[in-house]
Scaffold this motif. Structure first.
Motif, PDB file in Angstrom:
ATOM      1  N   SER A   1      12.367  43.850  13.191  1.00 37.59           N
ATOM      2  CA  SER A   1      11.857  42.645  12.967  1.00 37.59           C
ATOM      3  C   SER A   1      10.956  41.786  13.933  1.00 37.59           C
TER       4      SER A   1
ATOM      5  N   THR B   1      16.729  43.366   4.173  1.00 40.82           N
ATOM      6  CA  THR B   1      17.668  42.314   4.817  1.00 40.82           C
ATOM      7  C   THR B   1      18.235  41.685   3.786  1.00 40.82           C
TER       8      THR B   1
ATOM      9  N   GLY C   1      17.185  38.923  13.243  1.00 40.87           N
ATOM     10  CA  GLY C   1      16.749  40.414  13.069  1.00 40.87           C
ATOM     11  C   GLY C   1      16.463  41.352  14.189  1.00 40.87           C
TER      12      GLY C   1
ATOM     13  N   HIS D   1      16.052  48.154  12.531  1.00 39.00           N
ATOM     14  CA  HIS D   1      16.704  48.589  11.689  1.00 39.00           C
ATOM     15  C   HIS D   1      17.496  50.112  11.902  1.00 39.00           C
TER      16      HIS D   1
ATOM     17  N   LYS E   1      22.381  40.770  13.100  1.00 41.76           N
ATOM     18  CA  LYS E   1      23.060  41.398  11.741  1.00 41.76           C
ATOM     19  C   LYS E   1      23.614  42.707  11.830  1.00 41.76           C
TER      20      LYS E   1
END
Length: 299
Positions: A135, A258, A124, A127, A154
């Motif tokens: 995260s 997520t 993570g 974002h 990711k």
């Protein structure tokens, strides 16, 4: 309070290689029955490489390092399994319920059991957007000594901001056969790593030196997804843009972001991103096993 399976306990006592595996991918990361198939396949990949797998999770209020086949099945097929970062671990323990561990909580539990190597998909991070959702994986990576094998962060995240956050947290980022930070579904992000290695032995040597110095925090060993399964950056960006718009429209927030985005990206890519996810998880398990074996060979 942490229960380590007999197999894992014996392997650690005999200084044989052990590889930790997370359980969030079982409970929240993949659709049924692929989740169970993958969880068992990752364990088998570790065994085939000469190490002992240690899937981590909370079963009936007990944090465990090394789940049985029946417990992996329970994690994959039960409804209502909590998604646990490190801060959440006390909740299922107090309530004697089940919980699936994220990157952060898997690291925390595995480290306390004496496991040094952990294979996951992607970490993570920061974002995208203006919500400043960061995260807890980043916090744990900055304070817990663990060699984490992953495919970078990711792709749904703000990768430049995540890479900067890793540097700020003091996390060593090493590329395995690459000079670039992988982008999970895609092999390249355009972002640099701190160092490159091309063999498991090189990775093990750097990790050994890191630990001998007493440097806190993790080392990320970043492995690009297998070329035959990787997606193009253009396809990934298009799918993520559509998924983010859907998430905003539906008001998805917090821990649900997520898994929601991963499902949405799979839909927008016609399932290709799911196959990439499965392939990179298996590949990371194999690489982690090679590194764990290399570490055990020189003790």
């Amino acid at each position: 309070m942490i229960l380590t399976s007999l197999e894992v306990t014996t392997a650690l006592a005999e200084r044989r290689p052990v590889v930790a595996l997370e359980s969030t991918v079982l409970a929240h990361g993949l659709p049924r029955p692929r989740n169970l198939e993958l969880g068992l396949a990752m364990e088998q990949a570790v065994r085939d490489g000469g190490a002992v797998p240690a899937t981590v999770g909370v079963i009936a209020g007990v944090p465990q390092v090394g789940l049985s086949g029946a417990e992996i099945d329970r994690m994959a097929n039960s409804d209502g399994v909590l998604k646990l970062s490190t801060r959440d671990l006390a909740i299922p323990i107090a309530r004697q319920s089940d919980g699936a561990t994220t990157v952060a909580s898997t690291m925390w539990l595995a480290c306390r059991a004496g496991v040094q190597v952990f294979a996951t998909g992607g970490i993570g991070g920061v974002h995208r957007g203006e919500d400043h959702d960061i995260s807890a994986d980043l916090t744990e990576l900055g304070r817990t000594q663990m060699l984490v094998v992953c495919a970078g962060a990711k792709s749904i995240l703000d990768l430049p901001a995540t890479r900067e956050a890793l540097e700020t947290a003091g996390v060593l980022v090493v590329g395995y056969g690459t000079d670039e930070f992988p982008a999970f579904y895609a092999r390249r992000s355009g972002l640099p790593v701190d160092a490159r290695v091309d063999t498991a032995e090189e990775a093990a040597a750097i990790w050994r030196a890191h630990c001998n110095l007493g440097v806190p925090g993790a080392m990320l060993l970043c492995v690009p997804p297998p070329e035959e399964h990787a997606l193009s950056s253009e396809d990934v960006d298009s799918a993520i843009a559509a998924a983010l718009e859907s998430a905003r429209t539906e008001g998805v927030r917090g821990k649900e972001v997520t898994p929601y985005l991963l499902r949405a990206v799979a839909g927008h890519t016609g399932g290709r991103s799911l196959e990439t996810n499965v392939a990179l998880l298996l590949n990371n398990a194999r690489v982690a096993t090679e590194v764990a074996v290399a570490l055990a060979a020189v003790r």
